[in-house]
Design a protein around this motif. Sequence first.
Motif, PDB file in Angstrom:
ATOM      1  N   VAL A 228       0.847  -1.185   0.000  1.00 54.89           N
ATOM      2  CA  VAL A 228       0.000   0.000   0.000  1.00 54.89           C
ATOM      3  C   VAL A 228       0.881   1.232   0.000  1.00 54.89           C
ATOM      4  CG1 VAL A 228      -1.566   1.327   1.419  1.00 54.89           C
ATOM      5  CG2 VAL A 228      -1.908  -1.126   1.159  1.00 54.89           C
ATOM      6  N   LYS A 229       0.472   2.224  -0.761  1.00 51.74           N
ATOM      7  CA  LYS A 229       1.329   3.387  -0.874  1.00 51.74           C
ATOM      8  C   LYS A 229       1.287   4.243   0.379  1.00 51.74           C
ATOM      9  CE  LYS A 229       1.323   7.764  -3.422  1.00 51.74           C
ATOM     10  NZ  LYS A 229       0.117   8.366  -2.817  1.00 51.74           N
ATOM     11  N   ASP A 230       0.106   4.351   0.943  1.00 50.16           N
ATOM     12  CA  ASP A 230      -0.147   5.408   1.888  1.00 50.16           C
ATOM     13  C   ASP A 230      -1.214   5.021   2.882  1.00 50.16           C
ATOM     14  OD1 ASP A 230       1.067   7.729   1.984  1.00 50.16           O
ATOM     15  OD2 ASP A 230      -0.092   8.730   0.435  1.00 50.16           O
ATOM     16  N   LYS A 231      -1.271   5.743   3.964  1.00 57.44           N
ATOM     17  CA  LYS A 231      -2.431   5.580   4.830  1.00 57.44           C
ATOM     18  C   LYS A 231      -3.659   6.111   4.088  1.00 57.44           C
ATOM     19  CE  LYS A 231      -4.046   6.438   9.525  1.00 57.44           C
ATOM     20  NZ  LYS A 231      -3.990   7.366  10.691  1.00 57.44           N
ATOM     21  N   GLU A 232      -3.480   7.243   3.452  1.00 61.92           N
ATOM     22  CA  GLU A 232      -4.600   7.833   2.740  1.00 61.92           C
ATOM     23  C   GLU A 232      -5.108   6.914   1.640  1.00 61.92           C
ATOM     24  OE1 GLU A 232      -3.904  11.813   1.368  1.00 61.92           O
ATOM     25  OE2 GLU A 232      -5.627  11.726   0.018  1.00 61.92           O
ATOM     26  N   SER A 233      -4.190   6.237   0.966  1.00 68.87           N
ATOM     27  CA  SER A 233      -4.628   5.365  -0.121  1.00 68.87           C
ATOM     28  C   SER A 233      -5.470   4.210   0.425  1.00 68.87           C
ATOM     29  CB  SER A 233      -3.420   4.824  -0.879  1.00 68.87           C
ATOM     30  OG  SER A 233      -2.825   3.782  -0.148  1.00 68.87           O
ATOM     31  N   LEU A 234      -5.195   3.838   1.670  1.00 68.66           N
ATOM     32  CA  LEU A 234      -6.025   2.803   2.294  1.00 68.66           C
ATOM     33  C   LEU A 234      -7.451   3.308   2.455  1.00 68.66           C
ATOM     34  CD1 LEU A 234      -3.908   1.161   5.124  1.00 68.66           C
ATOM     35  CD2 LEU A 234      -5.072   0.047   3.230  1.00 68.66           C
ATOM     36  N   LEU A 235      -7.551   4.515   2.974  1.00 67.19           N
ATOM     37  CA  LEU A 235      -8.881   5.085   3.168  1.00 67.19           C
ATOM     38  C   LEU A 235      -9.591   5.232   1.829  1.00 67.19           C
ATOM     39  CD1 LEU A 235     -10.966   6.323   4.994  1.00 67.19           C
ATOM     40  CD2 LEU A 235      -9.813   8.517   4.761  1.00 67.19           C
ATOM     41  N   LEU A 236      -8.839   5.686   0.850  1.00 67.41           N
ATOM     42  CA  LEU A 236      -9.418   5.856  -0.471  1.00 67.41           C
ATOM     43  C   LEU A 236      -9.941   4.523  -1.002  1.00 67.41           C
ATOM     44  CD1 LEU A 236      -9.848   8.005  -2.586  1.00 67.41           C
ATOM     45  CD2 LEU A 236      -7.706   7.309  -3.648  1.00 67.41           C
TER      46      LEU A 236
ATOM     47  N   GLY B 280     -10.404  16.384   6.267  1.00 65.65           N
ATOM     48  CA  GLY B 280      -8.961  16.462   6.469  1.00 65.65           C
ATOM     49  C   GLY B 280      -8.282  15.115   6.378  1.00 65.65           C
ATOM     50  N   ALA B 281      -9.049  14.065   6.121  1.00 64.12           N
ATOM     51  CA  ALA B 281      -8.428  12.750   6.011  1.00 64.12           C
ATOM     52  C   ALA B 281      -7.956  12.513   4.579  1.00 64.12           C
ATOM     53  CB  ALA B 281      -9.411  11.672   6.442  1.00 64.12           C
ATOM     54  N   LEU B 282      -8.781  12.890   3.642  1.00 65.91           N
ATOM     55  CA  LEU B 282      -8.390  12.725   2.240  1.00 65.91           C
ATOM     56  C   LEU B 282      -7.865  14.049   1.693  1.00 65.91           C
ATOM     57  CD1 LEU B 282     -11.296  10.559   0.835  1.00 65.91           C
ATOM     58  CD2 LEU B 282      -8.918   9.876   1.185  1.00 65.91           C
ATOM     59  N   GLY B 283      -6.924  13.951   0.819  1.00 65.96           N
ATOM     60  CA  GLY B 283      -6.421  15.143   0.153  1.00 65.96           C
ATOM     61  C   GLY B 283      -7.504  15.728  -0.740  1.00 65.96           C
ATOM     62  N   PRO B 284      -7.373  16.969  -1.101  1.00 64.62           N
ATOM     63  CA  PRO B 284      -8.446  17.652  -1.840  1.00 64.62           C
ATOM     64  C   PRO B 284      -8.807  16.967  -3.148  1.00 64.62           C
ATOM     65  CG  PRO B 284      -6.443  19.011  -1.688  1.00 64.62           C
ATOM     66  CD  PRO B 284      -6.231  17.819  -0.834  1.00 64.62           C
ATOM     67  N   ALA B 285      -7.807  16.469  -3.859  1.00 67.15           N
ATOM     68  CA  ALA B 285      -8.095  15.852  -5.155  1.00 67.15           C
ATOM     69  C   ALA B 285      -8.952  14.607  -4.968  1.00 67.15           C
ATOM     70  CB  ALA B 285      -6.788  15.497  -5.872  1.00 67.15           C
ATOM     71  N   ASN B 286      -8.483  13.729  -4.099  1.00 76.26           N
ATOM     72  CA  ASN B 286      -9.235  12.508  -3.843  1.00 76.26           C
ATOM     73  C   ASN B 286     -10.623  12.819  -3.315  1.00 76.26           C
ATOM     74  OD1 ASN B 286      -7.330  10.644  -4.653  1.00 76.26           O
ATOM     75  ND2 ASN B 286      -6.288  10.685  -2.679  1.00 76.26           N
TER      76      ASN B 286
END
Lengths: 218, 218, 218, 218
Positions: C57-65, C118-124
């Motif tokens: 997994v790339k990221d914590k955020e990518s997991l959420l995504l 604030g968990a996901l970046g603006p683009a996602n």
Amino acid sequence: MPWKEPSKARERIAAEKRGAIIREAARAFNRRGYHGTNLDEVAERLGITKPALYYYVKDKESLLLACHEIAIEIAMEAVARANRQGGGADERLGNVLHHYVRGLTDDLRGCVVLMEEGALGPANLRRLKRQRDVYEGALREIVRDGMAEGVFVRCDEKVAVFVILGAVNWISKWYAADGPRGSEELAGMISAQLVRGLRIGPTEGALLPDSERRGEAV
Amino acid sequence: MPWKEPSKARERIAAEKRGAIIREAARAFNRRGYHGTNLDEVAERLGITKPALYYYVKDKESLLLACHEIAIEIAMEAVARANRQGGGADERLGNVLHHYVRGLTDDLRGCVVLMEEGALGPANLRRLKRQRDVYEGALREIVRDGMAEGVFVRCDEKVAVFVILGAVNWISKWYAADGPRGSEELAGMISAQLVRGLRIGPTEGALLPDSERRGEAV
Amino acid sequence: MPWKEPSKARERIAAEKRGAIIREAARAFNRRGYHGTNLDEVAERLGITKPALYYYVKDKESLLLACHEIAIEIAMEAVARANRQGGGADERLGNVLHHYVRGLTDDLRGCVVLMEEGALGPANLRRLKRQRDVYEGALREIVRDGMAEGVFVRCDEKVAVFVILGAVNWISKWYAADGPRGSEELAGMISAQLVRGLRIGPTEGALLPDSERRGEAV
Amino acid sequence: MPWKEPSKARERIAAEKRGAIIREAARAFNRRGYHGTNLDEVAERLGITKPALYYYVKDKESLLLACHEIAIEIAMEAVARANRQGGGADERLGNVLHHYVRGLTDDLRGCVVLMEEGALGPANLRRLKRQRDVYEGALREIVRDGMAEGVFVRCDEKVAVFVILGAVNWISKWYAADGPRGSEELAGMISAQLVRGLRIGPTEGALLPDSERRGEAV
DNA sequence: AATGAATGAGGGTTCATTCAT
DNA sequence: TATGAATGAACCCTCATTCAT
């Protein structure tokens, strides 16, 4: 089996690093007090960062605890060795103090036993005090033995031991590993002075009734 | 000028309050260390608020400084009184320590000389160390005198004085004003034990060749 | 090409591991929130270490995504299947919800749609909101259809759908895979209750004048 | 007595500030989750600094606790008021939800009941869960009453209440105080939809044996 | 002479993330 | 493929200190 070596080696390295951290922390605690010590400085002096330090140690408090535990261990071993060596109460006391001072100066460069209130949590504090009481109790017993043997002046053994421990624990405030006196030499000088502080002198001895003069070793 | 009286009275009251604050601070510094002491608690124990405390005291550091200055004052006065009383080096040492211990326990309930690094600013620290060195110097001189007089064992007077000061400074760690021993009694016991630690015993004195009994700066 | 097989197998294994990680992360995100979830625990529950997790997994955020994407996928498929099944608006709504609940409970054990800011970046976040709006729009359309068909009570379809989605998204807070009710059974109960919440009752329907039974966007 | 006023006024001001802090924290917890909320931002939105915030509040956790307590209080009062108003189970359920939604939207702008695991300490969590269970129990009882009265569809009251609470608790995710619908209006719409979700419809009613149709209020 | 309120600076601790192996 | 070790950034919280009253 060379294939298991790396893990063993790593473990040893990790243990050494942990030890170095504790020693450096002890140094800082002695100098600046527990609350006055900031872990950033400790880490910096070791050439690592603070989070790296947290990899080896759970807590600031656990560092202090480790210091105290080492000191207690040194103390207990000093008592055990002195008892094994035997001799009169004065010899035993001298040996205990000698071993203790050597241990402190060698292992912790003059350790912390400073016991700032509020530094350790209640559970750790209780445990530590219990161990410390064992050590103090052992010293008091030696003093009582000495009085019974007639080698030590009559005194309140509690106060006498406080005086001795104060002198010894204070060492960390002035000891410099690179000073003019070596650890061994210092241990000899200090323990001699402290034992002499309790040993019966020419005058006092003269005043004791004969019945109490038996078994004097001096 | 009756209209100046109230001001005088007020001044005295203010001075007393300041004194109470310093004593309470000393107590706290001893127990919890300088950095471990928080002024809220000090104020609360005095029944005032923290800003009120700042009315009487400039700084946290100035509190520590005041404690140290009192301790130094007690120390210097102890030396002066002992010198006035005269006697052999052993008597003088005993008197100094007796006065010092009494002063510490009475006035500061076992004072702070703990000297955490980083607690005092460099200027204050320098001044204090100079004064402390005077005190230590006076004690060392007494020890040297005692060696010259043949009443004290030959030793490194620096180490000997460190041992003595350690024992004395440590008192704050165990002294309880409401304990079983009064201040006077304790002072007697402690000073006796410490003087005895240096006083020449029956054996040692007898064994020393005359040539070594003079001019003994080790 | 037998030499390509192992690679295929490996790929499948890797994909499965990735899936397991995402599911475990979903579980954690649901329970502890995104920021309250720490990857060490996720890794530990899977019996691997944190860096191993970063291999898949790339990221914590990518997991959420990934979690959100799965949820959206489930949602979209639920809509598609329900539309394929056809029927009145009430039936369609029921089918959508049934499929959706089943998907959530089966695949993500009650998924995350919790949307902490604030968990996901603006683009996602933008992309996700767009997809979510599609889903919500589909549900709103069904509700509007129902009102037009006269099977649903007249209401603000936005609020109605929020209520429905709240009930469904909340499932993750109380659903236990090993609870007394199976996924299928629950899906039936929940969707029935929610459809009933919109379906016109005996009284309401009867009382509406004809003129109000058409074109009802509140 | 105008001379006591300032103190009273100060107290009121302090209480208001504390209230404002809690409301702002609730807002943040809702949006960003407990762990995702940083107190600096909360303080900044209030135009104060973080330490100022700590003057009114002990802890981050205590903020969360306060939010939950307000929510529980609102919930309990909603139940009490609805019981006082009386009526059939359906009316009572509607009233409870109406009061609850109004309270949440008015007092906490749609409060937190999000219950991230690991946010509250075990003691607080236990206490809170106990209170929440009382509330849930009250709702379940109303649902059971409704089934007994024949106004509510036969269902698993636990699941039914979970669905209802999910819909209600989710409000905080989409409610905007400045939105097109007022608090009162929303409360009406939502409670109506949720009660209707349980109320017996024309078809279902027809299938019930006569013996169970007594006491229907609709 | 004293207080409620507020703040700036600093320290302990956690954690996502990386890198050498 | 996986791990031990390390780090930078951030966050919670405390406290000496000040200011308006």
